[in-house]
Design an enzyme around this catalytic site. Structure first.
Site, PDB file in Angstrom:
ATOM      1  N   HIS A  72       0.836  -1.204   0.000  1.00  0.00           N
ATOM      2  CA  HIS A  72       0.000   0.000   0.000  1.00  0.00           C
ATOM      3  C   HIS A  72       0.867   1.249   0.000  1.00  0.00           C
ATOM      4  CE1 HIS A  72      -4.141  -1.597   1.536  1.00  0.00           C
ATOM      5  NE2 HIS A  72      -3.667  -2.294   0.524  1.00  0.00           N
ATOM      6  N   TYR A 200      -9.015   5.689   7.805  1.00  0.00           N
ATOM      7  CA  TYR A 200      -9.106   6.046   9.228  1.00  0.00           C
ATOM      8  C   TYR A 200     -10.122   7.175   9.335  1.00  0.00           C
ATOM      9  CZ  TYR A 200      -4.731   3.491  10.196  1.00  0.00           C
ATOM     10  OH  TYR A 200      -3.772   2.533  10.340  1.00  0.00           O
ATOM     11  N   PRO A 292      -3.687   0.623  18.991  1.00  0.00           N
ATOM     12  CA  PRO A 292      -3.470   0.085  17.640  1.00  0.00           C
ATOM     13  C   PRO A 292      -3.618   1.101  16.506  1.00  0.00           C
ATOM     14  CG  PRO A 292      -5.591  -0.642  18.518  1.00  0.00           C
ATOM     15  CD  PRO A 292      -4.890   0.074  19.621  1.00  0.00           C
ATOM     16  N   LYS A 296       1.396   0.028  15.141  1.00  0.00           N
ATOM     17  CA  LYS A 296       2.809  -0.022  15.531  1.00  0.00           C
ATOM     18  C   LYS A 296       3.173  -1.192  16.459  1.00  0.00           C
ATOM     19  CE  LYS A 296       4.364   3.237  13.144  1.00  0.00           C
ATOM     20  NZ  LYS A 296       4.213   2.461  11.917  1.00  0.00           N
ATOM     21  N   TYR A 384       4.336   6.529   9.900  1.00  0.00           N
ATOM     22  CA  TYR A 384       3.440   5.415   9.582  1.00  0.00           C
ATOM     23  C   TYR A 384       4.187   4.268   8.904  1.00  0.00           C
ATOM     24  CZ  TYR A 384      -0.878   2.966   8.616  1.00  0.00           C
ATOM     25  OH  TYR A 384      -1.873   2.010   8.599  1.00  0.00           O
TER      26      TYR A 384
END
Ligand code: RFL
Ligand code: PHB
Length: 389
Positions: A72, A200, A292, A296, A384
């Site tokens: 991704h 998100y 979460p 990570k 990220y």
């Protein structure tokens, strides 16, 4: 029994460490409290940083991951009527890999089995002895029989509820913790993902996340109350609530179906210091927990494994204790940055019970700054995809 490294815990951290040590000619034994099937039944992380991908390659376990994982290059963030994309490729040149923790763990179990690795399942009463000496040993029971492993090092990879952390005296150990006033209700369903990248969502009804495992398997989460239990949520109620929290275009095209797993996870930030005491080293969830939101947890366990296996390799190959002595400091330096990112990203996206009108405005300003500012997006993307190690 005798070995060089006794590893407590056969989750991803313990298995990866054991396999990497094996590839470098170092012997280990894993002690796992549950059965292999139980460990593989736990649905957890789904996003792998390149650091973990590289470690799986070094461990000789990357074949299926590369064949079946999905790369991704970005992720979407929605709030109000807005949605924007953080472009990992543009900002970092690095993608993340979508491949479930269950599959990582299965590949590692298969590799350990193939190499004749010793794993003791269903052990109880694990006690670490003499970790502050040159000759530690581990006592445990299996099938009601007391057993003992003499070793040179002990790796505590037994997760947040394990015994390893408790073996470090309270006079030495310092713990830092933040408990969040909500949980995540997660559903796994055999339906096509609503979007080809993760979404998100910050909605006024609370956080939601659209994730996936593959083209036919979706993973969705919604923020829920800590007093909820999975039985309180029918599949129908879950889908209805999810639809209310994600952008309309996605809600309209969401394919729903029966859940094949439904669970609630509390959200916690936790770090214990130091991560080494004598010949005992803590790795992964045994030493730290992140909420979460930034994906990570597993990835930070992986960076610990990287520092520890290199330290042990240096010790056995070169007779150097430099890596061992630096382990706790090196691991913690990266852990705290992952903690900061996970805490910030959680704060950005959730609704807090005590959030004031001012707090909500701050959250909105933070989201709008991220949407419009390339430097903020770059910082988000770097965190990220994973800080270097
Ligand atoms: P694990 O996976 O907890 O494995 C520890 C193993 O040790 C065993 N054990 C013992 N064995 C022997 N003796 C004892 N006394 C023992 N006590 C425990 C346990 O049975 C277990 O097999 O820790 P490890 O290896 O450090 O791996 C860490 C990751 O599992 C964890 O960070 C992530 O899964 C966290 N996490 C998530 N991380 C993400 O990056 N993305 C996610 O979406 C995500 N979702 C989650 C999660 C963790 C969850 N937990 C802990 C409840 C969802 C959940 C529900
Ligand atoms: C997941 O797919 O389980 C997942 C993905 C991203 C997260 C957390 C969980 O931030």
């Amino acid at each position: 029994m005798r070995t060089q490294v006794a590893i407590i815990g056969g989750g991803p951290a313990g298995l990866l460490l054991s396999q990497l040590l094996h590839v470098n000619g170092i012997d280990s034994v894993i002690l796992e409290r549950k059965t292999r099937d139980y460990v593989l039944g736990r649905i957890r992380a789904g996003v792998l940083e390149q650091g973990l991908v590289r470690l799986m390659e070094e461990a000789g376990c990357a074949g299926r991951m590369h064949a079946e994982g999905f790369s991704h290059d970005g992720a979407l963030i929605s709030y109000g009527s807005e949605m924007f994309r953080i472009d990992f490729a543009e900002h970092t040149g690095t993608p993340v890999l979508i491949y479930g923790q269950t599959e990582v763990t299965r590949d590692l179990y298969d590799a350990r089995e193939k190499a004749g690795g010793r794993i003791e399942f269903e052990v109880d009463d694990v006690v670490i002895r003499d970790a502050d000496t040159d000759r530690p040993h581990v006592q445990y029971t299996r099938n009601g029989t007391a057993r003992r492993i003499d070793c040179e090092f002990v790796a505590g990879c037994d997760g947040f509820h394990g015994v390893s952390r408790q073996a470090i005296p309270l006079t030495v150990r310092r713990e830092y913790e933040k408990i969040y006033p909500f949980g995540w209700l997660g559903v796994l369903s055999e339906t096509p993902p609503v979007n080809h990248e993760l979404i998100y969502a910050n909605s006024e009804r609370g956080f939601a996340l659209c994730s996936m495992r593959n083209d036919h398997l979706s993973r969705y989460y919604i923020q829920c109350s800590l007093s909820d239990s999975p039985a309180d949520w029918t599949d129908e109620a879950f889908w209805e609530e999810l639809k209310r929290r994600i952008p309309k275009a996605q809600a309209d095209t969401l394919v729903t179906g029966p859940s094949i797993e439904k669970s609630i996870a509390p959200l916690r930030s936790f770090v214990t210091e130091p991560m080494r005491w004598g010949r005992l080293f803590l790795c992964g969830d045994a030493a730290h927990i992140v909420p979460p939101t930034g994906a990570k947890g597993l990835n930070t366990a992986a960076s610990d494994v990287h520092y520890l296996y290199n330290a042990l390799r240096e010790y056995y190959r070169d007779g150097s204790e430099a890596g061992i002595d630096a382990y706790s400091e090196r691991a913690l330096a990266r852990v705290w940055k992952a903690e900061r990112f996970s805490w910030w990203f959680s704060s950005l996206l959730h609704r807090y019970p005590d959030q004031s009108a001012f707090d909500l405005k701050m959250q909105l300003a933070d989201l709008e700054f991220l949407r419009a500012n390339k430097a903020a997006q770059q910082a988000m993307a770097e965190n990220y995809v994973g800080l270097p190690y």
